[in-house]
Design a protein around this motif. Sequence first.
Motif, short mmCIF file in Angstrom:
data_model
loop_
_atom_site.label_atom_id
_atom_site.label_comp_id
_atom_site.label_asym_id
_atom_site.label_seq_id
_atom_site.Cartn_x
_atom_site.Cartn_y
_atom_site.Cartn_z
N ARG A 46 0.83 -1.21 0.00
CA ARG A 46 0.00 0.00 0.00
C ARG A 46 0.87 1.26 0.00
N HIS A 47 0.32 2.31 -0.61
CA HIS A 47 1.05 3.58 -0.73
C HIS A 47 1.49 4.11 0.63
N SER A 48 0.64 4.02 1.62
CA SER A 48 0.97 4.55 2.95
C SER A 48 2.15 3.79 3.56
N GLU A 49 2.23 2.49 3.33
CA GLU A 49 3.36 1.71 3.84
C GLU A 49 4.64 2.06 3.08
N LEU A 50 4.52 2.19 1.76
CA LEU A 50 5.68 2.55 0.95
C LEU A 50 6.24 3.91 1.34
N ARG A 51 5.37 4.84 1.62
CA ARG A 51 5.79 6.19 1.98
C ARG A 51 6.70 6.17 3.21
N LYS A 52 6.36 5.34 4.19
CA LYS A 52 7.18 5.21 5.40
C LYS A 52 8.56 4.65 5.07
N LEU A 53 8.61 3.64 4.21
CA LEU A 53 9.88 3.01 3.86
C LEU A 53 10.75 3.90 2.98
N ARG A 54 10.14 4.71 2.16
CA ARG A 54 10.90 5.56 1.23
C ARG A 54 11.75 6.61 1.96
N LYS A 55 11.45 6.86 3.23
CA LYS A 55 12.26 7.80 4.01
C LYS A 55 13.70 7.31 4.12
N SER A 56 13.91 6.01 4.01
CA SER A 56 15.25 5.45 4.16
C SER A 56 15.86 5.02 2.81
N MET A 57 15.25 5.44 1.70
CA MET A 57 15.75 5.10 0.37
C MET A 57 16.03 6.39 -0.39
N GLN A 58 16.97 6.29 -1.33
CA GLN A 58 17.29 7.48 -2.11
C GLN A 58 17.94 7.09 -3.42
N MET A 59 17.58 7.79 -4.48
CA MET A 59 18.27 7.67 -5.76
C MET A 59 19.09 8.93 -5.95
N VAL A 60 20.34 8.77 -6.37
CA VAL A 60 21.20 9.91 -6.65
C VAL A 60 21.60 9.81 -8.12
N PHE A 61 21.20 10.79 -8.89
CA PHE A 61 21.49 10.79 -10.32
C PHE A 61 22.82 11.48 -10.57
N GLN A 62 23.58 10.97 -11.52
CA GLN A 62 24.90 11.52 -11.81
C GLN A 62 24.81 12.83 -12.58
N ASP A 63 23.82 12.98 -13.42
CA ASP A 63 23.71 14.17 -14.26
C ASP A 63 22.93 15.26 -13.52
N PRO A 64 23.60 16.30 -13.02
CA PRO A 64 22.90 17.32 -12.24
C PRO A 64 21.87 18.08 -13.07
N TYR A 65 22.07 18.19 -14.38
CA TYR A 65 21.12 18.92 -15.20
C TYR A 65 19.79 18.18 -15.33
#
Length: 91
Positions: A46-65
Motif C-alpha cells: 500500500r502507498h501509505s506503507e511505501l511512503r514510510k519506507l521511502r524515508k530510508s531510500m534514495q536515488m542519486v542521479f549523476q547528471d545534475p542537469y
Amino acid sequence: IYKGETLGLVGESGCGKSTTGRTILQLLQPTEGEVIYEGKNLVGMRHSELRKLRKSMQMVFQDPYASLDPRLTVGQIIAEPIEIHGLYSGK
C-alpha cells in the motif's frame, strides 16, 4: 546488501539503471518478481506503507542537469524530501 552498505549501480546510457532504481522505489511497477527491503516485499504494498519506507531510500542521479530543477535553489531541492516526510521541526 547488508545494513550500512551502499549500492552503486553503473552501466552504459540506456541500460536500465534509472528504471531499476524507480522499480525498487516502486515508482514503476515490475511486471514480475519481488523487491525485498528489510524483509518486506515492496511489490503490491500500500502507498501509505511505501511512503514510510521511502524515508530510508534514495536515488542519486549523476547528471545534475537532469536532477536539479533550475526554478528552485539548492536549499529548496534538499529541503523538499525532508518536508514531504516530516523529518524536520521548525525552520
